[in-house]
Design a protein around this motif. Structure first.
Motif, short mmCIF file in Angstrom:
data_model
loop_
_atom_site.label_atom_id
_atom_site.label_comp_id
_atom_site.label_asym_id
_atom_site.label_seq_id
_atom_site.Cartn_x
_atom_site.Cartn_y
_atom_site.Cartn_z
N LEU A 1 0.82 -1.21 0.00
CA LEU A 1 0.00 0.00 0.00
C LEU A 1 0.86 1.26 0.00
CD1 LEU A 1 -2.84 1.21 0.10
CD2 LEU A 1 -2.71 1.12 2.60
N TRP A 2 1.79 1.37 0.94
CA TRP A 2 2.58 2.60 1.06
C TRP A 2 3.46 2.83 -0.16
CZ3 TRP A 2 -0.58 4.20 4.04
CH2 TRP A 2 -0.81 3.78 5.34
N SER A 3 3.91 1.78 -0.80
CA SER A 3 4.80 1.96 -1.95
C SER A 3 4.09 2.63 -3.13
CB SER A 3 5.38 0.62 -2.40
OG SER A 3 4.37 -0.25 -2.88
N GLN A 4 2.75 2.60 -3.13
CA GLN A 4 2.02 3.31 -4.18
C GLN A 4 2.21 4.82 -4.04
OE1 GLN A 4 -2.04 1.88 -5.00
NE2 GLN A 4 -1.59 0.11 -3.73
N LEU A 5 2.27 5.31 -2.81
CA LEU A 5 2.52 6.73 -2.59
C LEU A 5 3.97 7.08 -2.91
CD1 LEU A 5 0.55 7.34 0.74
CD2 LEU A 5 -0.19 7.81 -1.60
N VAL A 6 4.89 6.17 -2.57
CA VAL A 6 6.29 6.39 -2.91
C VAL A 6 6.45 6.40 -4.43
CG1 VAL A 6 8.61 5.44 -2.74
CG2 VAL A 6 7.11 5.40 -0.75
N MET A 7 5.70 5.55 -5.13
CA MET A 7 5.74 5.54 -6.60
C MET A 7 5.37 6.91 -7.16
SD MET A 7 3.82 5.54 -9.59
CE MET A 7 2.17 5.28 -8.95
N LEU A 8 4.36 7.55 -6.58
CA LEU A 8 3.96 8.88 -7.05
C LEU A 8 5.10 9.88 -6.93
CD1 LEU A 8 0.33 9.29 -5.61
CD2 LEU A 8 0.98 8.89 -7.99
N LEU A 9 5.82 9.81 -5.81
CA LEU A 9 6.92 10.74 -5.59
C LEU A 9 8.09 10.45 -6.53
CD1 LEU A 9 7.77 13.06 -3.47
CD2 LEU A 9 9.19 11.26 -2.47
N GLU A 10 8.46 9.16 -6.63
CA GLU A 10 9.67 8.80 -7.36
C GLU A 10 9.47 8.73 -8.87
OE1 GLU A 10 12.16 6.11 -4.17
OE2 GLU A 10 10.93 5.09 -5.65
N TRP A 11 8.40 8.05 -9.29
CA TRP A 11 8.21 7.77 -10.72
C TRP A 11 7.23 8.73 -11.39
CZ3 TRP A 11 11.33 4.21 -12.98
CH2 TRP A 11 12.00 3.32 -12.14
N TRP A 12 6.18 9.14 -10.68
CA TRP A 12 5.16 10.01 -11.28
C TRP A 12 5.65 11.46 -11.34
CZ3 TRP A 12 0.96 9.04 -14.06
CH2 TRP A 12 -0.02 10.04 -14.22
N SER A 13 6.12 11.99 -10.20
CA SER A 13 6.58 13.38 -10.20
C SER A 13 8.08 13.48 -10.51
CB SER A 13 6.30 14.04 -8.84
OG SER A 13 7.27 13.69 -7.88
N ASN B 1 4.64 -2.73 -8.36
CA ASN B 1 3.52 -2.99 -7.45
C ASN B 1 2.29 -2.21 -7.88
OD1 ASN B 1 2.36 -3.81 -4.67
ND2 ASN B 1 2.24 -1.58 -4.62
N PHE B 2 2.48 -0.93 -8.24
CA PHE B 2 1.34 -0.11 -8.67
C PHE B 2 0.76 -0.65 -9.98
CE2 PHE B 2 -0.53 3.33 -11.14
CZ PHE B 2 -1.51 3.77 -10.24
N LEU B 3 1.61 -1.02 -10.92
CA LEU B 3 1.13 -1.55 -12.20
C LEU B 3 0.34 -2.84 -11.99
CD1 LEU B 3 4.22 -0.88 -14.51
CD2 LEU B 3 2.05 0.36 -14.45
N PHE B 4 0.76 -3.64 -11.02
CA PHE B 4 0.01 -4.87 -10.71
C PHE B 4 -1.41 -4.53 -10.26
CE2 PHE B 4 -1.49 -7.43 -7.10
CZ PHE B 4 -1.77 -8.62 -7.75
N TRP B 5 -1.51 -3.62 -9.27
CA TRP B 5 -2.83 -3.26 -8.76
C TRP B 5 -3.67 -2.55 -9.82
CZ3 TRP B 5 -4.96 -5.52 -4.91
CH2 TRP B 5 -4.22 -5.95 -3.81
N ALA B 6 -3.04 -1.71 -10.63
CA ALA B 6 -3.78 -1.01 -11.69
C ALA B 6 -4.35 -2.00 -12.69
CB ALA B 6 -2.86 0.00 -12.39
N THR B 7 -3.56 -3.01 -13.04
CA THR B 7 -4.03 -4.02 -13.99
C THR B 7 -5.20 -4.82 -13.41
OG1 THR B 7 -1.81 -4.22 -14.92
CG2 THR B 7 -3.36 -6.01 -15.37
N VAL B 8 -5.06 -5.22 -12.15
CA VAL B 8 -6.09 -6.03 -11.50
C VAL B 8 -7.39 -5.26 -11.31
CG1 VAL B 8 -6.70 -7.15 -9.31
CG2 VAL B 8 -4.45 -7.55 -10.34
N LEU B 9 -7.31 -3.97 -11.00
CA LEU B 9 -8.50 -3.21 -10.60
C LEU B 9 -9.12 -2.38 -11.72
CD1 LEU B 9 -7.28 -2.01 -7.09
CD2 LEU B 9 -8.84 -3.90 -7.60
N LEU B 10 -8.31 -1.86 -12.63
CA LEU B 10 -8.86 -0.97 -13.66
C LEU B 10 -9.54 -1.74 -14.79
CD1 LEU B 10 -6.19 1.87 -13.94
CD2 LEU B 10 -8.35 1.84 -12.67
N SER B 11 -9.06 -2.93 -15.09
CA SER B 11 -9.70 -3.71 -16.17
C SER B 11 -11.17 -3.97 -15.89
CB SER B 11 -8.94 -5.03 -16.38
OG SER B 11 -7.63 -4.79 -16.80
N PRO B 12 -11.55 -4.50 -14.71
CA PRO B 12 -12.97 -4.70 -14.43
C PRO B 12 -13.73 -3.37 -14.30
CG PRO B 12 -11.65 -5.28 -12.51
CD PRO B 12 -10.71 -5.10 -13.65
#
Length: 376
Positions: free
Chosen positions: A57-69, A310-321
């Motif tokens: 869960l927390w690594s999704q926020l870290v992803m925003l800081l490191e990879w998104w911004s 980790n974020f791409l995993f959750w995005a794939t699992v949740l956004l497709s449905p």
């Protein structure tokens, strides 16, 4: 503006990111609830499992800081100190001036492999915040009401329970007790004057009870105290909302390591040690403001791919449905279904905005406006 930069400014993209974070968080919280059956069977296994669930869960926020911004974090320290990162239990002291100071701290814990096991002494109100407080509950985070007479036994019990924690942990303390504001600073310095303590320019007067209690309870477990002083280049004051919009910042973190045996055992002497530390932190802030740099060698620990994967995993699992469901709703042509779907989207938007609001300074607690005037 490039296409990717354009996407980062779009509300619908922010909503989808928020959807992934919230729904994955609820799923993770449910799994954590199920892991409670492990506690009486194998407490250490329960802890290791929950460290990894929290990381997801927390690594999704870290992803925003490191990879998104693309925000950069530079450490100013010495090689011997950096070589100990992620290899010992420590207490972290971090200044509390920015909305995303916790996120910069999480970035460092991620890069040194202790994000899932990181701890904090948190205000009790956060226990009731979905995702944040719920996840922390399963991680055995120590919650307090910030009234020492009521907190003493709870804090001591919670800290002692961590003595046999199986994963290296960084235990974060915001010794100022609340985020810096001009009003709180003015009141805090009035208290400093009344107690004959040197005034601080960039910090609030540290509250010593939590620190001295943590040091006392965790002796034999914790090896050192890391003092971390954080600043952003260009006098920027970043926000989580800015990170969501893809704004890039440059964070500088001065890290000093103090072996726990160097901190006095006596409570009063340990409190004086902390006050001296904050005077040194103030001097570091002054140096940074004048020279734009902290003392020490510069280190840029490389970001790891796991937060993005980790974020791409959750995005794939949740956004497709979600996309399949949304397409089906609009294809049905039913006004009732469409309105219900749009209402759900609106509720999700409101929920995400409220979660972001937890980090905003102007929406922070009033703690410190009057509490500094009370006896610690």
């Amino acid at each position: 503006m490039g296409f990717i930069a354009f996407l980062k400014t779009q509300f619908i993209v922010h909503l989808l990111i928020g959807f992934v974070f919230v729904v994955s968080g609820l799923i993770i919280n449910f799994i954590q609830l199920c892991t409670l059956v492990l506690w009486p069977i194998n407490k250490q296994f329960y802890r290791r499992v929950n460290c990894r669930l929290a990381y997801s869960l927390w690594s999704q926020l870290v992803m925003l800081l490191e990879w998104w911004s693309g925000t950069e974090c530079t450490l100013f320290s010495d090689e011997a100190t950096v070589n100990t990162f992620g290899k010992e239990h420590v207490i972290i002291i971090l200044n509390h001036n920015f909305e995303i100071d916790f996120l910069c701290g999480w970035t460092m814990t991620e890069r040194f492999g202790v994000l899932g096991s990181s701890k904090v002494l948190a205000k009790r109100e956060l226990l009731y915040v979905p995702l944040i407080g719920w996840t922390w509950y399963f991680l055995e985070i120590v919650f307090c009401k910030r009234k020492w007479e009521e907190d003493r036994d709870t804090v001591i019990e919670g800290l002692k329970r961590l003595a046999d924690y199986p994963e290296y942990m960084w235990f974060l303390l915001y010794c100022e007790g609340t985020r810096f504001t001009e009003t709180k600073h003015r009141i805090s310095m009035e208290v400093a004057e009344s107690k004959g303590l040197p005034k601080l320019k960039y910090h609030l007067l540290p509250r010593t009870k939590g620190f001295t209690t943590a040091v006392q309870c965790l002796r034999g477990t914790v090896s050192a105290v890391y003092d971390v002083t954080l600043n952003f280049r260009g006098n920027k004051n970043p926000s989580l909302l800015g990170i969501l919009y893809g704004k890039k910042y440059e964070a500088d973190m001065c890290v000093r390591r103090f072996p726990l045996e160097d901190i006095p055992h006596d409570e009063k002497e340990a409190a004086n040690w902390l006050h001296k530390l904050y005077q040194e932190k103030d001097a570091l802030q002054e140096m940074y403001n004048q020279e734009g740099i902290f003392p020490g060698q510069q280190f840029k620990p490389p970001r790891r791919p796991w937060t993005l994967l980790n974020f791409l995993f959750w995005a794939t699992v949740l956004l497709s449905p979600l996309f399949t469901f949304g397409f089906g709703v609009f294809a049905s042509g039913s006004p009732l279904l469409i309105l219900a779907f749009l209402g759900l989207v609106g509720a999700a938007s409101f929920g995400v905005r409220r979660l972001i609001g937890v980090t905003e300074i102007e929406k922070g607690s009033s703690y410190g406006n009057q509490e500094f005037k009370k006896k610690e």
